[in-house]
Design an enzyme around this catalytic site. Sequence first.
Site, mmCIF file in Angstrom:
data_model
loop_
_atom_site.group_PDB
_atom_site.id
_atom_site.type_symbol
_atom_site.label_atom_id
_atom_site.label_comp_id
_atom_site.label_asym_id
_atom_site.label_seq_id
_atom_site.Cartn_x
_atom_site.Cartn_y
_atom_site.Cartn_z
ATOM 1 N N LYS A 51 5.305 66.392 51.440
ATOM 2 C CA LYS A 51 5.824 67.736 51.720
ATOM 3 C C LYS A 51 4.617 68.557 52.150
ATOM 4 C CE LYS A 51 8.961 71.329 50.551
ATOM 5 N NZ LYS A 51 10.395 71.453 50.328
ATOM 6 N N LYS A 93 17.326 69.180 51.093
ATOM 7 C CA LYS A 93 16.377 68.294 51.775
ATOM 8 C C LYS A 93 15.639 67.404 50.777
ATOM 9 C CE LYS A 93 14.041 71.665 53.628
ATOM 10 N NZ LYS A 93 14.851 72.784 53.084
ATOM 11 N N THR A 94 15.221 67.996 49.661
ATOM 12 C CA THR A 94 14.474 67.252 48.644
ATOM 13 C C THR A 94 15.354 66.176 48.020
ATOM 14 O OG1 THR A 94 13.139 69.216 48.174
ATOM 15 C CG2 THR A 94 13.137 67.473 46.517
ATOM 16 N N ASN A 120 24.975 67.101 52.993
ATOM 17 C CA ASN A 120 24.760 67.111 51.546
ATOM 18 C C ASN A 120 25.807 68.031 50.920
ATOM 19 O OD1 ASN A 120 23.426 66.609 49.049
ATOM 20 N ND2 ASN A 120 22.480 68.622 49.211
ATOM 21 N N GLU A 137 9.012 65.904 54.400
ATOM 22 C CA GLU A 137 10.032 66.935 54.193
ATOM 23 C C GLU A 137 9.514 68.320 54.559
ATOM 24 O OE1 GLU A 137 12.423 69.281 50.678
ATOM 25 O OE2 GLU A 137 11.320 67.469 50.133
ATOM 26 N N GLY A 138 10.319 69.063 55.271
ATOM 27 C CA GLY A 138 9.949 70.413 55.661
ATOM 28 C C GLY A 138 10.210 71.445 54.583
#
EC number: 6.3.3.3
Length: 211
Positions: free
Chosen positions: A35, A13-14, A165, A105-106
């Site tokens: 975040k 995610k990052t 990804n 972002e989670g």
Amino acid sequence: MIFVTGTDTGIGKTYVSAILGKILKEKGINVGYMKPVESGGIEDTAYVRSELGLNNSFEELNPVNLKKPLSPNISAKIEEKEIDILKIKAAFEKLKEEYEFLIVEGAGGVAVPIKKDFLIADLIKYLDLTCIVVSRPNLGTINHTILTVDFLRKKGITVLGVIINCITDVSKVPYYEETFKSIEEFGNVEIIGIVNDKKDFYIDLKKLNLP
């Protein structure tokens, strides 16, 4: 604005948030990052902050930071901290005013608890954001991706699409094309991007409700 979530912890995610942010910056969009909750240090926030050249303080970008690399609810309990959702909301509203487009972002997946009766998916709903789901290409991803998308939709959250990804080299994944087709068919969701690395990726920006 968009919320970047994923099928699991360590899914990228990052990494995807940073790539997406850099694409938007190159298009002249004033893009910010947040975040809301990070467990296990400040590494994710620091990485995207550096990649996007943001001047905001770590506390502005990451209002809830926990030392233990655990689910936020467990980490907060061990550290004897109370996670303040209103603090997250205030930080979000401030960044929303500062930037033309905000990437939020989670932490972990959508069912990760932040505190009692409040999951990551509840945070997405609370902030009134649409989202993208970061997934992986290899065996098991059909199940994980469809479950994630279904969970979000049952919470009333709009899923704009899935970004794969490639934490595993996609060329080494047997029948990956069929895997991707199955995600789209059975999940009723579009794969809007594939990221191989920083220089080899495709993301369909038309799907992201850009300003």
